[in-house]
Design an enzyme around this catalytic site. Structure first.
Site, PDB file in Angstrom:
ATOM      1  N   ALA A   1       0.801  -1.231   0.000  1.00 24.13           N
ATOM      2  CA  ALA A   1       0.000   0.000   0.000  1.00 24.13           C
ATOM      3  C   ALA A   1       0.833   1.279   0.000  1.00 24.13           C
ATOM      4  O   ALA A   1       0.433   2.280  -0.579  1.00 24.13           O
ATOM      5  CB  ALA A   1      -0.921   0.001   1.217  1.00 24.13           C
TER       6      ALA A   1
ATOM      7  N   THR B   1      -4.688 -10.385  14.436  1.00 22.69           N
ATOM      8  CA  THR B   1      -5.845  -9.480  14.338  1.00 22.69           C
ATOM      9  C   THR B   1      -5.654  -8.504  13.181  1.00 22.69           C
ATOM     10  O   THR B   1      -4.586  -7.892  13.064  1.00 22.69           O
ATOM     11  CB  THR B   1      -6.006  -8.708  15.670  1.00 22.69           C
ATOM     12  OG1 THR B   1      -6.191  -9.671  16.708  1.00 22.69           O
ATOM     13  CG2 THR B   1      -7.178  -7.748  15.636  1.00 22.69           C
TER      14      THR B   1
ATOM     15  N   CYS C   1      21.866  -0.040   0.878  1.00 20.14           N
ATOM     16  CA  CYS C   1      22.360   0.459   2.164  1.00 20.14           C
ATOM     17  C   CYS C   1      22.150  -0.580   3.249  1.00 20.14           C
ATOM     18  O   CYS C   1      21.425  -0.358   4.215  1.00 20.14           O
ATOM     19  CB  CYS C   1      21.625   1.735   2.539  1.00 20.14           C
ATOM     20  SG  CYS C   1      21.570   2.931   1.228  1.00 20.14           S
TER      21      CYS C   1
END
Ligand code: PLP
Length: 401
Positions: free
Chosen positions: A198, A235, A321
């Site tokens: 997302a 959950t 990195c």
């Protein structure tokens, strides 16, 4: 002047509309989606609606969408979970995969799997002859990303899927970077599994999905309660799931407009970079409309990133990195780029809030910085330490490209 953010492949700002959709689920509708009472039912409905939004955005059925904590978890779940249900054979992934595909695939060697990389050409495109050759070996699992996070190069995943299916292999694609920037269809790609995240599409961090062919048998990696049909216990993070659903709908509805705008900004960027004598990686290949990856030979990428940061532009270097050593990008090395040049790589990834004025100003500032840094290189004492390297800041500890 406000700093310009040109690092959208690392993460995007949360969209205001996404935030608005999420807010009620922090306080008023805070229920646990597994509870039977009204609070729980409201949360469950929100999760179901979001599942539908994610499925619609990628041409899948809601029952194929499994919410997880992000792209990293989806990739780990698929690779470890599918492999656990198969007899060890070959696992093959493209040479330019994100570490969250590459590392779990490499780790399968500990359970008897043979690891194989599909090679890429100088522009970062998959070598289809090599894919074909690799798949002559018995192969249980293959994974090829839809678009690369560094170069933005888009792969012909549907063609790989056809070959992989012909070879009897499970085929997965990491669509984290492609989704929201180019049209993505689970059905058209013809893969068994696909990863989404997302926070690359103006949604919240810490949420993503694995889209699965229902016939695929996957061993859960997090067990406990029966959440997500037993495939991923824990959950549900309802506000994040709601935000992900909203971000998916917005990504699809705004896609045409935003990709045209991004394309015109990127074309101007490419043109300016060419004029300054930069080396452009992935040039000539099909690329995401927002991504540009370049180097000025002799100018260290991280030093340039820090100089641009001071001048108000947030861009990324190509180094992984992940340690204290300045390791050049494995993606560029796989493309045959010399180590020294790979250390000079800088990535620009544009987003929908960027404007042409910012790109023009960036090109001006870049020209000035290149001029200044080149002078520093030429005044370095013979055999002395590299003044550009000495200017480098302490390194971050994690992979952000
Ligand atoms: N796959 C690709 C191609 C990525 O670029 C990233 C993030 O940079 C990920 C996976 C990991 O996604 P997440 O940050 O949601 O764990």
């Amino acid at each position: 002047m406000l700093p310009a953010y040109f690092d959208h492949n690392a993460t995007t700002p949360l969209s205001g509309r996404v935030l608005e959709a999420m807010l009620p689920y922090f306080q008023e509708s805070f229920g646990n989606a597994s509870s039977r009472h009204a609070f729980g039912r409201a949360a469950r409905k929100a999760v179901d609606d979001a599942r539908e939004q994610v499925a619609d955005a990628v041409g899948a059925h809601p029952s194929q969408v499994y919410f997880v904590s992000g792209g990293t978890e989806a990739n780990n779940l698929l690779i470890k979970g599918a492999a656990a249900r198969l007899r060890p054979s070959q696992v093959a992934v493209s040479a330019v995969e994100h570490p969250c595909v590459m590392k779990p695939a490499l780790a399968l060697r500990e359970s008897g799997w043979k690891f194989r990389r599909f090679s890429v050409d100088n522009a970062g495109r998959l070598d289809m002859t090599d894919v074909q050759a690799a798949l002559r070996e018995p192969t249980g699992l293959a994974s090829v990303m839809l678009a690369n996070n560094e170069t933005g190069v888009v792969q012909d995943v549907a063609a790989v899927a056809e070959m992989a299916r012909g070879a009897g292999a499970v085929i997965h694609t990491d669509a984290v970077q492609a989704f929201g920037k180019v049209p993505v269809s689970f059905a058209d790609l013809n893969v068994h599994a696909m990863t989404l995240s997302a926070h690359k599409i103006y949604g919240p961090k810490g949420i993503g999905a694995l889209i699965l062919d229902k016939r695929l048998d996957i061993m859960p990696q997090i067990i406990g309660g029966g959440h997500e049909k037993g495939l991923r216990a824990g959950t549900e993070n309802v506000p994040a799931i709601v935000g992900f659903g909203a971000a998916c709908s917005l990504a699809v509805s705004g896609l045409g407009q935003s990709s045209l705008q991004l394309q015109s900004l990127r074309e101007r960027l490419d043109q300016g970079l060419h004029a300054m004598g930069a080396v452009l990686f992935g040039d000539g290949a099909a690329r995401l409309p927002n991504t540009g990856y370049f180097a000025f030979p002799g100018i260290d990428g991280e030093t340039l990133v820090m100089a641009l940061d001071r001048a108000g532009f947030a861009v990324a270097s190509g180094s992984a990195c992940s340690s204290d050593s300045a390791e050049p990008s494995p993606v560029l090395l796989a493309m045959g780029v010399e180590r020294e040049l790979a250390r000079c790589a800088v990535r620009i990834s544009l987003g929908r809030e960027n404007e042409m004025g910012q790109v023009e100003r960036f090109l001006q500032v870049l020209q000035e910085e290149i001029f200044r840094l080149k002078r520093l290189v030429t005044v370095a004492p013979q055999g002395g330490s590299d003044p550009l390297r000495a200017m480098k800041p302490a390194r971050a500890e994690s992979y952000t490209v």
